[in-house]
Design an enzyme around this catalytic site. Structure first.
Site, PDB file in Angstrom:
ATOM      1  N   CYS A 189      -4.541   2.255  -3.583  1.00 53.86           N
ATOM      2  CA  CYS A 189      -3.504   2.792  -2.941  1.00 53.86           C
ATOM      3  C   CYS A 189      -2.506   1.759  -2.908  1.00 53.86           C
ATOM      4  O   CYS A 189      -1.600   1.251  -1.971  1.00 53.86           O
ATOM      5  CB  CYS A 189      -3.490   3.917  -1.496  1.00 53.86           C
ATOM      6  SG  CYS A 189      -4.783   4.678  -1.168  1.00 53.86           S
ATOM      7  N   ASP A 210       3.087  -4.051   8.333  1.00 58.36           N
ATOM      8  CA  ASP A 210       2.180  -3.989   7.867  1.00 58.36           C
ATOM      9  C   ASP A 210       1.286  -4.711   8.013  1.00 58.36           C
ATOM     10  O   ASP A 210       0.378  -5.507   6.881  1.00 58.36           O
ATOM     11  CB  ASP A 210       1.803  -2.885   6.626  1.00 58.36           C
ATOM     12  CG  ASP A 210       0.755  -2.250   6.072  1.00 58.36           C
ATOM     13  OD1 ASP A 210      -0.333  -2.121   6.814  1.00 58.36           O
ATOM     14  OD2 ASP A 210       0.165  -1.404   5.288  1.00 58.36           O
ATOM     15  N   HIS A 248       0.642  -1.293   0.332  1.00 60.84           N
ATOM     16  CA  HIS A 248      -0.468  -0.146   0.263  1.00 60.84           C
ATOM     17  C   HIS A 248       0.752   1.166   0.317  1.00 60.84           C
ATOM     18  O   HIS A 248       2.363   0.797  -0.039  1.00 60.84           O
ATOM     19  CB  HIS A 248      -0.855   0.099   1.342  1.00 60.84           C
ATOM     20  CG  HIS A 248      -2.115   0.647   1.404  1.00 60.84           C
ATOM     21  ND1 HIS A 248      -1.521   2.433   2.121  1.00 60.84           N
ATOM     22  CD2 HIS A 248      -3.538   0.689   1.378  1.00 60.84           C
ATOM     23  CE1 HIS A 248      -2.819   2.888   1.939  1.00 60.84           C
ATOM     24  NE2 HIS A 248      -3.834   2.435   1.811  1.00 60.84           N
ATOM     25  N   GLN A 284      -4.892  -4.929   6.540  1.00 60.05           N
ATOM     26  CA  GLN A 284      -5.093  -6.139   6.576  1.00 60.05           C
ATOM     27  C   GLN A 284      -5.503  -7.393   7.283  1.00 60.05           C
ATOM     28  O   GLN A 284      -6.275  -8.301   7.297  1.00 60.05           O
ATOM     29  CB  GLN A 284      -4.781  -6.446   4.806  1.00 60.05           C
ATOM     30  CG  GLN A 284      -5.246  -4.487   4.071  1.00 60.05           C
ATOM     31  CD  GLN A 284      -6.752  -4.079   4.165  1.00 60.05           C
ATOM     32  OE1 GLN A 284      -8.088  -5.209   4.533  1.00 60.05           O
ATOM     33  NE2 GLN A 284      -7.016  -2.950   4.271  1.00 60.05           N
ATOM     34  N   LYS A 306     -10.362  -0.231  11.004  1.00 58.90           N
ATOM     35  CA  LYS A 306     -10.143  -1.486   9.910  1.00 58.90           C
ATOM     36  C   LYS A 306     -10.793  -2.402  11.536  1.00 58.90           C
ATOM     37  O   LYS A 306     -10.918  -4.186  10.381  1.00 58.90           O
ATOM     38  CB  LYS A 306      -9.358  -1.723   9.144  1.00 58.90           C
ATOM     39  CG  LYS A 306      -9.117  -0.453   8.112  1.00 58.90           C
ATOM     40  CD  LYS A 306      -7.822  -1.274   7.312  1.00 58.90           C
ATOM     41  CE  LYS A 306      -7.165   0.084   6.331  1.00 58.90           C
ATOM     42  NZ  LYS A 306      -8.012   0.768   5.579  1.00 58.90           N
TER      43      LYS A 306
HETATM   44  N1  PMP Z   1      -2.058  -0.263   4.516  1.00 57.01           N
HETATM   45  C1  PMP Z   1      -2.856  -1.174   4.113  1.00 57.01           C
HETATM   46  C2  PMP Z   1      -2.549  -3.131   3.748  1.00 57.01           C
HETATM   47  C3  PMP Z   1      -4.469  -0.374   4.275  1.00 57.01           C
HETATM   48  O1  PMP Z   1      -5.171  -1.242   3.412  1.00 57.01           O
HETATM   49  C4  PMP Z   1      -4.271   0.419   4.350  1.00 57.01           C
HETATM   50  C5  PMP Z   1      -5.624   1.017   4.083  1.00 57.01           C
HETATM   51  N2  PMP Z   1      -5.986   1.369   3.446  1.00 57.01           N
HETATM   52  C6  PMP Z   1      -2.493   1.357   5.020  1.00 57.01           C
HETATM   53  C7  PMP Z   1      -2.011   0.528   4.950  1.00 57.01           C
HETATM   54  C8  PMP Z   1      -3.337   2.820   5.422  1.00 57.01           C
HETATM   55  O2  PMP Z   1      -4.565   2.403   6.789  1.00 57.01           O
HETATM   56  P1  PMP Z   1      -4.819   4.375   7.298  1.00 57.01           P
HETATM   57  O3  PMP Z   1      -5.360   4.852   5.958  1.00 57.01           O
HETATM   58  O4  PMP Z   1      -5.807   4.020   8.110  1.00 57.01           O
HETATM   59  O5  PMP Z   1      -3.768   4.620   7.889  1.00 57.01           O
END
Ligand code: PMP
Length: 407
Positions: A362, A199, A122, A202, A225
């Site tokens: 993203c 990270d 991401h 998910q 999430k």
């Molecule tokens: N890493 C992953 C794998 C994600 O799916 C996301 C959220 N789409 C993020 C990081 C970023 O999370 P946040 O926008 O809550 O900071």
């Protein structure tokens, strides 16, 4: 095979609403999960009865808030098998990952050093490292995909050497939905003395996380999430590393001593929590953890497995559907429909009340690797059931018919 029931649907008032005249079929949990009614109510009670400043007051309300905030930290620590001093509250996974880059990264990554990361990261776990590498003259080395559109462990092996300082890796891809080979990659990184930033945004809603067993050096995730509020997240870090790191942000609540010429810092985790933190968010995250513990990760994993076992063969049987990633899916399925732009498909799905996400998610480097501009992503969680899978399958069928007829 019997029908796949939701683990908990009635707890989520949002799921009772309709969209475009249809009962909501919510398939965007990888973006944000709705909140159980009971958590919203508990937060209302907190706002009404205890809401006050944290860490700064000796008055009773201030102490109550401080106790509730620190209690939430202890819950998070227990949830991921860490020490409370190793749990830093942030505004989300993005802030957690940036904190590591700004603090550990700035101190320890220099010209000529190398950072290994997956092409599927991401942007939140890609950009901080790309920007750091550009600023200090370090090099990014990317783990690519194999024929199954999963991370290529053989190619990954060739990326680690004595110049590698850091591995940045999602535990579960927010596009492919697959669980990455975290244990193998952490072991490769540690063998060359690199640290590992995982990270977990998910992964944490779907499986029990034990940061000690995983032996990651840092672990990042977001509250929104995993049934908690937005604006709250966590950075776990091994205490020995956190103690050596400089703060990345400066302000109230993080100094031990300050005069005109110098400052010394509080111990961890306060050193990294400058300014008034998101108390209500942290407390809400604590409630979400209670809720998930009550449901139980064994049940959550089994429910996901049943949903995926039901959906994936039916999706794959449709010749106009291309699914990305051949591995197991943790609630996230990305696909495209032949000849139909993903945004057109998602717009039509919305007319049927089926809420998915379309776009690059993203994860532009991954889109480039897959050779597509965008995909449709349907993501599932504990409140989804077989009927939701059927709604998606029907929306796909109707969309294919609509576009085929209009050509
Ligand atoms: N890493 C992953 C794998 C994600 O799916 C996301 C959220 N789409 C993020 C990081 C970023 O999370 P946040 O926008 O809550 O900071």
């Amino acid at each position: 095979m019997g029908s796949v029931n939701a683990l908990a649907k009635s707890d989520f008032p949002l799921l009772r609403r309709s969209v475009n005249g249809q009962r909501l079929c919510y398939l965007d949990s990888a973006a944000t999960t709705p909140m159980p009614q009971a958590i919203g109510e508990k937060l209302q009670t907190f706002y009404a009865q205890s809401y006050s400043s944290v860490h700064r007051s000796v008055n009773s309300l201030g102490l109550e808030t401080t106790n509730a905030y620190e209690h939430a930290r202890s819950k998070v620590a227990k949830f991921i098998n860490a020490d409370p001093a190793e749990v830093i509250f942030t505004s989300g996974a993005t802030a957690s990952l940036n904190l590591v880059a700004e603090s550990w990264g700035r101190e320890n990554i220099h010209q000529g050093d190398e950072i290994v990361l997956a092409v599927s990261e991401h942007h939140s776990n890609f950009l901080p490292w790309q920007q750091l590498a550009q600023a200090v003259g370090a090099k990014l080395r990317l783990i690519k995909l194999n024929d199954q559109e999963e991370l290529d462990l053989i190619q990954a092996k060739s990326l680690f050497n004595e110049k590698t300082k850091l591995l940045a890796l999602a535990q579960v891809s927010n596009v492919l939905g697959s669980e990455n080979p975290v244990a193998e990659l952490i072991s490769m990184a540690h063998q060359v003395g690199a640290i590992c930033v995982i990270d977990g945004a998910q992964a944490i809603p779907h499986e029990r996380i034990d940061v000690r067993q995983m032996d990651c050096d840092f672990y990042a995730f977001s509250g929104h999430k995993m049934l908690g509020p937005t604006g709250i997240g966590v950075l776990y870090g091994k205490k020995a590393l956190l103690e050596q790191m400089p703060p990345a942000h400066f302000g109230g609540g993080m100094i031990n001593y300050l005069d005109h010429g110098q400052a010394t810092w509080e111990a961890v985790p306060e050193k990294f929590e400058a300014g008034t933190p998101n108390t209500v968010g942290a407390i809400g995250l604590g409630y979400a953890i209670d809720y998930l513990n009550k449901i139980g990760f064994k049940n959550i994993e089994q429910h996901n497995q049943e949903l995926m076992n039901y959906l994936l063969p039916k999706l794959a049987a449709n010749p106009g559907v291309k699914i990305y990633g051949q591995g197991q899916k943790l609630g996230v399925v990305s696909f495209n429909l032949a000849g139909i732009h993903p945004h057109d498909a998602a717009t039509l799905f919305d007319q049927f009340g089926v809420e998915v996400r379309a776009g690059h998610h993203c994860a532009l480097p991954l889109m480039q690797e897959l050779g597509i501009p965008a995909s449709i992503r349907a993501s599932f969680y504990i409140y989804n059931d077989q009927a939701d899978c059927d709604r998606l399958l029907e929306a796909i069928k109707q969309t294919q018919e609509f576009f085929n007829e209009s050509c």
